[in-house]
Scaffold this active site. Structure first.
Site, PDB file in Angstrom:
ATOM      1  N   LYS A  86       0.810  -1.220   0.000  1.00  0.00           N
ATOM      2  CA  LYS A  86       0.000   0.000   0.000  1.00  0.00           C
ATOM      3  C   LYS A  86       0.845   1.274   0.000  1.00  0.00           C
ATOM      4  O   LYS A  86       0.418   2.293  -0.541  1.00  0.00           O
ATOM      5  CB  LYS A  86      -0.959   0.002   1.188  1.00  0.00           C
ATOM      6  CG  LYS A  86      -2.047  -1.047   1.021  1.00  0.00           C
ATOM      7  CD  LYS A  86      -3.009  -1.085   2.181  1.00  0.00           C
ATOM      8  CE  LYS A  86      -3.960  -2.257   2.006  1.00  0.00           C
ATOM      9  NZ  LYS A  86      -4.939  -2.358   3.079  1.00  0.00           N
ATOM     10  N   ALA A 115      -1.709  -0.081   7.156  1.00  0.00           N
ATOM     11  CA  ALA A 115      -3.113  -0.386   7.438  1.00  0.00           C
ATOM     12  C   ALA A 115      -3.673   0.583   8.477  1.00  0.00           C
ATOM     13  O   ALA A 115      -4.800   1.084   8.338  1.00  0.00           O
ATOM     14  CB  ALA A 115      -3.248  -1.820   7.931  1.00  0.00           C
ATOM     15  N   ASN A 174       1.479   0.792  19.454  1.00  0.00           N
ATOM     16  CA  ASN A 174       2.299  -0.028  18.561  1.00  0.00           C
ATOM     17  C   ASN A 174       3.458  -0.643  19.318  1.00  0.00           C
ATOM     18  O   ASN A 174       3.959  -0.066  20.282  1.00  0.00           O
ATOM     19  CB  ASN A 174       2.827   0.828  17.403  1.00  0.00           C
ATOM     20  CG  ASN A 174       3.324  -0.011  16.244  1.00  0.00           C
ATOM     21  OD1 ASN A 174       2.653  -0.972  15.845  1.00  0.00           O
ATOM     22  ND2 ASN A 174       4.482   0.317  15.696  1.00  0.00           N
TER      23      ASN A 174
END
Ligand code: ATR
Length: 270
Positions: free
Chosen positions: A66, A131, A151
Site C-alpha cells: 500500500k 493499514a 504499537n
C-alpha cells in the site's frame, strides 16, 4: 474485451476480492472481469505496469504494497494523500489515480453494519503501519472522544500522532502504556493476525461494552479476537464487513455505480 480489474498482493491466494467484485458486477449489471495477482515482494511496480499495458483498468492493492502504491500514483485523492497509503488504483490514459477506501470501509462496517456510532467513543487503534495509517483520518472524522494509537514500536505510533494531531484528540504509546484503560472500540490494524500471531497486549483493555475489531478476516476468530473474548470484550468482529465495504467504495470509483453490500456480506458468511 471485458474491462479488467484485479487485486494485487503477497500473499494473495486467500483473497476474497475476486468473489466480491464478481458479485458486485452481477448485481449492478456491469460487464467486467476481476482476477488476483501475486506480485513478488520486490516486483510490485513491474507487476502493475504489465497489468496496465495489457489494458487493465484498475487494481485493489493489499499487504504489503500500500505504501508502494502511494508512491506509484501520479494523482491522489485527498483521503489517500492524507493517509499516505493507497489501496485502490485507477488507470485512465497516462494517469494512475490512487485512492484509499479502507477507512471509509471500516467506518461503514462499524457504524452501518454493526450499528455502533464512533462519536464520543474511546478508540484504541493497534498498529502503525500502512493499514493503521489508512484508517486514522476517517476514524477521527467520526469524532471519537479519544483515539489512542498503540504499537510494538512506540516511535512509529508517535509519528502518526504527530501527523494527525490537528484532526482530533490523539495519544500514542506501546501496548502496555494503555494497561488499565478501558476502550469502547479496539481495532487491530497490525499484521500479526496474518501470521497467526498475537501482539503482547495487557489483559485489562477490554470492558463489558468493548467491541474488539480485527481488520483481518479468517474462518476461525483470529488470535486477537479469541484473546479479546477471553478477556471480557462484549462483542468481536473480523474484517469481512470492512473488506466488502472498501471494495464497494473502489467499485464506485471505477464504475460510478454503488453496489449493495449486505447481500454480499451474507453470501460470504454463508
Ligand atoms: P501494514 O501495511 O499491513 O500495516 P506494515 O507496514 O508492515 O504492514 O506494519 C505492520 C504493523 O503490524 C506494524 O505496526 C507492526 O509493528 P512494528 O511497527 O512494531 O513492527 C505490527 N506487527 C506485526 N506483527 C506484530 C506482532 N507480532 N506483534 C505486534 N505488532 C506486530
Amino acid at each position: 474485451m471485458l474491462d479488467s480489474y484485479a487485486v494485487i498482493g503477497n500473499p494473495i491466494a486467500h483473497s476474497k476480492s475476486p468473489q466480491i467484485h464478481t458479485a458486485f458486477a452481477q448485481q449492478t449489471h456491469q460487464a467486467l472481469q476481476y482476477g488476483a495477482i501475486l506480485a513478488p515482494l520486490d516486483g510490485f511496480r513491474n507487476a502493475v505496469e504489465s497489468f496496465r499495458q495489457q489494458g487493465g483498468k484498475g487494481l485493489n492493492v493489499t499487504v504489503p504494497f500500500k505504501l508502494e502504491a502511494y508512491q506509484l500514483a501520479t494523482r491522489l485523492t485527498e483521503r489517500a494523500s492524507i493517509a499516505q497509503a493507497v489501496n485502490t488504483l485507477k488507470f485512465e490514459n497516462d494517469e494512475i489515480l490512487g485512492d484509499n477506501t479502507d477507512g471509509a470501509g471500516l467506518v461503514r462496517d462499524i457504524e452501518c453494519n454493526l450499528g455502533i456510532p464512533i462519536a464520543d467513543k474511546r478508540v484504541l487503534l493497534m498498529g502503525a503501519g500502512g493499514a493503521a495509517q489508512g484508517v486514522i483520518l476517517p476514524l477521527l472524522q467520526r469524532h471519537p472522544s479519544l483515539l489512542a494509537i498503540a504499537n510494538r514500536t512506540p516511535q512509529k505510533a508517535q509519528a502518526l500522532q504527530q501527523q494527525f494531531i490537528t484532526y482530533g484528540n490523539i495519544v500514542s504509546g506501546d501496548f502496555m502504556r494503555f494497561s488499565g484503560e478501558n476502550f469502547d472500540l479496539i481495532i487491530n490494524a497490525t499484521s500479526a493476525s496474518l501470521h497467526d500471531a498475537l501482539p503482547e497486549l495487557p489483559i485489562d483493555l477490554f470492558a463489558h461494552t468493548t467491541l474488539a475489531y480485527d481488520m483481518m478476516y479468517s474462518h476461525e476468530p483470529t488470535r486477537f479476537l479469541q484473546f479479546a473474548q477471553k478477556n471480557g470484550a462484549h462483542q468481536i468482529a473480523d474484517g469481512l464487513g470492512m473488506l466488502v465495504e472498501q471494495a464497494a467504495e473502489s467499485f464506485f470509483l471505477w464504475r460510478g455505480v454503488r453496489p449493495q453490500t449486505k447481500p454480499v456480506i451474507a453470501m460470504l458468511k454463508s
